[in-house]
Write an enzyme that holds these catalytic residues in place. Sequence first.
Site, short mmCIF file in Angstrom:
data_model
loop_
_atom_site.label_atom_id
_atom_site.label_comp_id
_atom_site.label_asym_id
_atom_site.label_seq_id
_atom_site.Cartn_x
_atom_site.Cartn_y
_atom_site.Cartn_z
N GLU A 227 -3.25 10.96 7.19
CA GLU A 227 -2.38 9.99 6.78
C GLU A 227 -0.93 10.09 6.91
O GLU A 227 -0.17 9.13 7.18
CB GLU A 227 -3.06 9.75 5.36
CG GLU A 227 -2.77 8.08 5.01
CD GLU A 227 -3.45 7.80 3.80
OE1 GLU A 227 -4.78 7.77 3.60
OE2 GLU A 227 -3.03 7.50 2.59
N ASP A 228 -0.45 11.10 6.63
CA ASP A 228 0.84 11.48 6.28
C ASP A 228 1.56 12.39 7.26
O ASP A 228 2.93 12.51 6.96
CB ASP A 228 1.01 11.90 4.79
CG ASP A 228 0.83 10.84 3.92
OD1 ASP A 228 0.79 9.39 4.12
OD2 ASP A 228 0.46 11.24 2.56
N ASP B 203 -8.19 13.17 -6.17
CA ASP B 203 -7.13 12.48 -5.86
C ASP B 203 -6.62 11.60 -6.66
O ASP B 203 -5.47 11.46 -7.23
CB ASP B 203 -7.26 11.70 -4.29
CG ASP B 203 -5.90 11.40 -3.54
OD1 ASP B 203 -4.93 11.86 -3.72
OD2 ASP B 203 -6.01 10.38 -2.80
N HIS C 149 -6.41 16.72 2.82
CA HIS C 149 -6.89 15.14 2.53
C HIS C 149 -5.70 14.04 2.93
O HIS C 149 -6.06 12.94 3.70
CB HIS C 149 -7.34 14.69 1.09
CG HIS C 149 -6.28 14.63 0.32
ND1 HIS C 149 -5.55 15.61 -0.25
CD2 HIS C 149 -5.61 13.44 -0.20
CE1 HIS C 149 -4.60 14.97 -1.35
NE2 HIS C 149 -4.59 13.56 -0.89
N ASP C 150 -4.51 14.58 2.93
CA ASP C 150 -3.40 13.77 3.36
C ASP C 150 -2.75 13.72 4.70
O ASP C 150 -1.83 13.48 5.08
CB ASP C 150 -2.41 13.75 2.37
CG ASP C 150 -2.61 12.58 0.97
OD1 ASP C 150 -3.45 11.95 1.52
OD2 ASP C 150 -2.03 13.03 -0.05
P1 NDP Z 1 1.75 3.32 -3.71
O1 NDP Z 1 0.55 2.81 -4.59
O2 NDP Z 1 1.14 3.78 -2.32
O3 NDP Z 1 2.32 4.37 -4.39
C1 NDP Z 1 1.53 5.59 -4.93
C2 NDP Z 1 1.16 6.69 -4.16
O4 NDP Z 1 2.18 7.29 -3.58
C3 NDP Z 1 -0.01 7.51 -4.62
O5 NDP Z 1 -1.26 6.91 -4.24
C4 NDP Z 1 0.30 8.89 -4.14
O6 NDP Z 1 -0.42 8.85 -2.71
C5 NDP Z 1 1.74 9.05 -3.62
N1 NDP Z 1 2.73 9.56 -4.64
C6 NDP Z 1 3.75 10.25 -4.25
N2 NDP Z 1 4.35 10.71 -5.26
C7 NDP Z 1 3.75 10.43 -6.51
C8 NDP Z 1 3.87 10.30 -7.74
N3 NDP Z 1 5.01 11.16 -8.22
N4 NDP Z 1 2.94 9.79 -8.83
C9 NDP Z 1 1.90 9.00 -8.16
N5 NDP Z 1 1.79 9.00 -6.89
C10 NDP Z 1 2.71 9.46 -5.88
O7 NDP Z 1 2.98 2.35 -3.98
P2 NDP Z 1 3.51 1.65 -2.80
O8 NDP Z 1 4.97 1.69 -2.97
O9 NDP Z 1 3.21 1.92 -1.65
O10 NDP Z 1 2.98 0.17 -2.99
C11 NDP Z 1 1.75 -0.17 -3.04
C12 NDP Z 1 1.03 -1.47 -3.91
O11 NDP Z 1 2.01 -1.61 -4.79
C13 NDP Z 1 1.34 -2.63 -2.97
O12 NDP Z 1 0.02 -3.05 -2.52
C14 NDP Z 1 2.22 -3.70 -3.84
O13 NDP Z 1 1.54 -4.82 -3.93
C15 NDP Z 1 2.57 -2.95 -5.16
N6 NDP Z 1 3.48 -3.24 -5.71
C16 NDP Z 1 3.75 -3.44 -7.06
C17 NDP Z 1 4.97 -3.63 -7.53
C18 NDP Z 1 5.13 -3.84 -9.11
O14 NDP Z 1 6.16 -3.79 -9.89
N7 NDP Z 1 3.93 -4.23 -9.78
C19 NDP Z 1 6.20 -3.57 -6.94
C20 NDP Z 1 5.94 -3.04 -5.46
C21 NDP Z 1 4.82 -3.08 -5.14
P3 NDP Z 1 -0.88 10.05 -2.06
O15 NDP Z 1 -2.26 10.74 -2.60
O16 NDP Z 1 -1.60 9.64 -0.69
O17 NDP Z 1 0.06 10.96 -1.93
ZN ZN Z 2 -3.36 12.11 -2.27
#
Ligand code: NDP
Ligand code: ZN
Length: 181
Positions: free
Chosen positions: A70-71, A127, A66-67
């Site tokens: 994207e990745d 996911d 699935h990733d």
């Molecule tokens: P993400 O939401 O993209 O990071 C989470 C993603 O990282 C998951 O969906 C997962 O995607 C992957 N991932 C990898 N390792 C882990 C783990 N250990 N636990 C959970 N997920 C993991 O964060 P971003 O940094 O890209 O920021 C996205 C949004 O967050 C922005 O829209 C921004 O507005 C907001 N933001 C909020 C802040 C706050 O303090 N509230 C600060 C900064 C940003 P996958 O399944 O694809 O691997």
């Molecule tokens: Zn994923």
Amino acid sequence: MSTIPEPNGLALILRASMFAAHKHRDQRRKDVNASPYINHPLSLACVLANEGGVTDAATLCAALLHDTIEDTDTSAEELAREFGAEIAGLVGEVTDDKTLQKAERKRLQIEHAATISDKAKRVKLADKICNLRDVADSPPAGWSLDRKREYFDWAKAVIDRLRGIDARLEAVFDAAYRGRP
Ligand code: NDP
Ligand code: ZN
């Protein structure tokens, strides 16, 4: 009752595991221990098979892959060539458009969740289940409490748009959501 897909399905699932392991070989998750990335796609397939009772090989392969678009450098054409049009299509359905800003991609996931196929919805459920468990148990390094809560709420907003297709997986998601920090 067997819960193992028929032999050709099993061979395909193992090939998808190998393919994903190779494509994600240099990537790590965002947790403090920087776990191997492949643990995540494997977790999705494991949740689908063991907690969701899913035996459909295309769904399990799509979870494993699935990733990759994207990745990694994987293209939809490559997946279609290796695993066929159905699996490539399912992965495409759960792939974000990386040319868009993060906030827009997050908004579009909510908007699109209702429009994808039931098989893609199951991959999406798995996911979000796995990522909620990760945010609760091994979160990205440096995430504040607010950020973890925001992630839980966004994941629920996505899943709330696709409900009504798989009561068992939706209950697994709801249990994961109850772990909201
Ligand atoms: P993400 O939401 O993209 O990071 C989470 C993603 O990282 C998951 O969906 C997962 O995607 C992957 N991932 C990898 N390792 C882990 C783990 N250990 N636990 C959970 N997920 C993991 O964060 P971003 O940094 O890209 O920021 C996205 C949004 O967050 C922005 O829209 C921004 O507005 C907001 N933001 C909020 C802040 C706050 O303090 N509230 C600060 C900064 C940003 P996958 O399944 O694809 O691997
Ligand atoms: Zn994923």
